[in-house]
Scaffold this motif. Structure first.
Motif, PDB file in Angstrom:
ATOM      1  N   MET A   1       0.853  -1.183   0.000  1.00 13.37           N
ATOM      2  CA  MET A   1       0.000   0.000   0.000  1.00 13.37           C
ATOM      3  C   MET A   1       0.890   1.234   0.000  1.00 13.37           C
TER       4      MET A   1
ATOM      5  N   VAL B   1       0.728   5.415   0.550  1.00 12.14           N
ATOM      6  CA  VAL B   1      -0.120   6.434   1.165  1.00 12.14           C
ATOM      7  C   VAL B   1       0.534   7.798   1.008  1.00 12.14           C
TER       8      VAL B   1
ATOM      9  N   LEU C   1      -3.034   3.736   8.100  1.00 11.58           N
ATOM     10  CA  LEU C   1      -1.772   3.040   8.386  1.00 11.58           C
ATOM     11  C   LEU C   1      -1.991   1.857   9.319  1.00 11.58           C
TER      12      LEU C   1
ATOM     13  N   ALA D   1      -3.708  -1.098   7.425  1.00  7.65           N
ATOM     14  CA  ALA D   1      -2.748  -1.835   6.590  1.00  7.65           C
ATOM     15  C   ALA D   1      -1.865  -2.723   7.442  1.00  7.65           C
ATOM     16  N   THR D   2      -1.380  -2.194   8.550  1.00  7.17           N
ATOM     17  CA  THR D   2      -0.521  -2.976   9.433  1.00  7.17           C
ATOM     18  C   THR D   2      -1.268  -4.175   9.991  1.00  7.17           C
TER      19      THR D   2
ATOM     20  N   THR E   1       3.587  -0.829   3.999  1.00 12.63           N
ATOM     21  CA  THR E   1       3.059   0.479   3.650  1.00 12.63           C
ATOM     22  C   THR E   1       4.190   1.450   3.370  1.00 12.63           C
TER      23      THR E   1
ATOM     24  N   GLU F   1       5.186   5.540   2.101  1.00 14.45           N
ATOM     25  CA  GLU F   1       4.648   6.896   2.145  1.00 14.45           C
ATOM     26  C   GLU F   1       5.358   7.794   1.143  1.00 14.45           C
TER      27      GLU F   1
END
Length: 163
Positions: free
Chosen positions: A64, A66, A89, A92-93, A99, A101
């Motif tokens: 993912m 973000v 966040l 997703a975790t 993830t 950024e």
């Protein structure tokens, strides 16, 4: 690789799922998660969590990406977006997804090749690179697709939160 891009927001969180293989993009799905301003803050955050979890379970992304919080002059807005971003966040975790950024500047650079590109330029590049018939709507979904595409182009050069 399947990438889920997220443009976090409290009222509207954009998401875009793309497949990236051999330098080719394919849009899988995109849209938004909306919350009502008349709903309590905890409930709005819960709605983002539940809907994002559904997107993750349905499309099974590998990673993912973000957008990082862009702090403007309105601290209250930044705090609200920050809370929604935190839920993104955490979701997703909890779902075991790595993830990444990206700043708005990195997204623009990764998609249009120019960090100061206008929003319309980014939307046109997303449409072109994904071979879409029209510009993706709403803007939050188009931004989420751009974030996913940015990761595909620059994924080895970013900060990662590993599960």
């Amino acid at each position: 690789m399947r990438i889920l891009g997220i443009d976090p927001g409290l009222a509207t969180t954009g998401y875009g799922v793309i497949d990236y293989h051999k330098n080719q993009f394919q849009a899988v799905q995109y849209g938004v998660i909306r919350t009502n301003s008349k709903t309590s803050m905890p409930q709005r955050l819960s709605i983002i969590n539940a809907n994002l979890k559904e997107v993750i379970l349905r499309y099974e992304p590998d990673v993912m990406a973000v957008e990082e919080l862009f702090f403007n002059t309105n601290a209250k807005t930044a705090m609200l977006v920050g809370q929604a971003r935190g839920v993104v966040l955490l979701t997703a975790t909890m779902e075991g997804i790595e993830t990444y950024e990206y700043t708005p500047l990195q997204v623009k650079q990764g998609v249009a090749g120019y960090g100061r590109a206008e929003k319309k330029q980014i939307q046109l590049m997303v449409k072109t690179l994904l071979n879409l018939k029209e510009l993706p709507k709403p803007d939050d979904a188009a931004d989420a697709l751009a974030i996913a595409m940015c990761h595909a182009h620059t994924g080895n050069f970013c900060n990662v939160f590993k599960v």
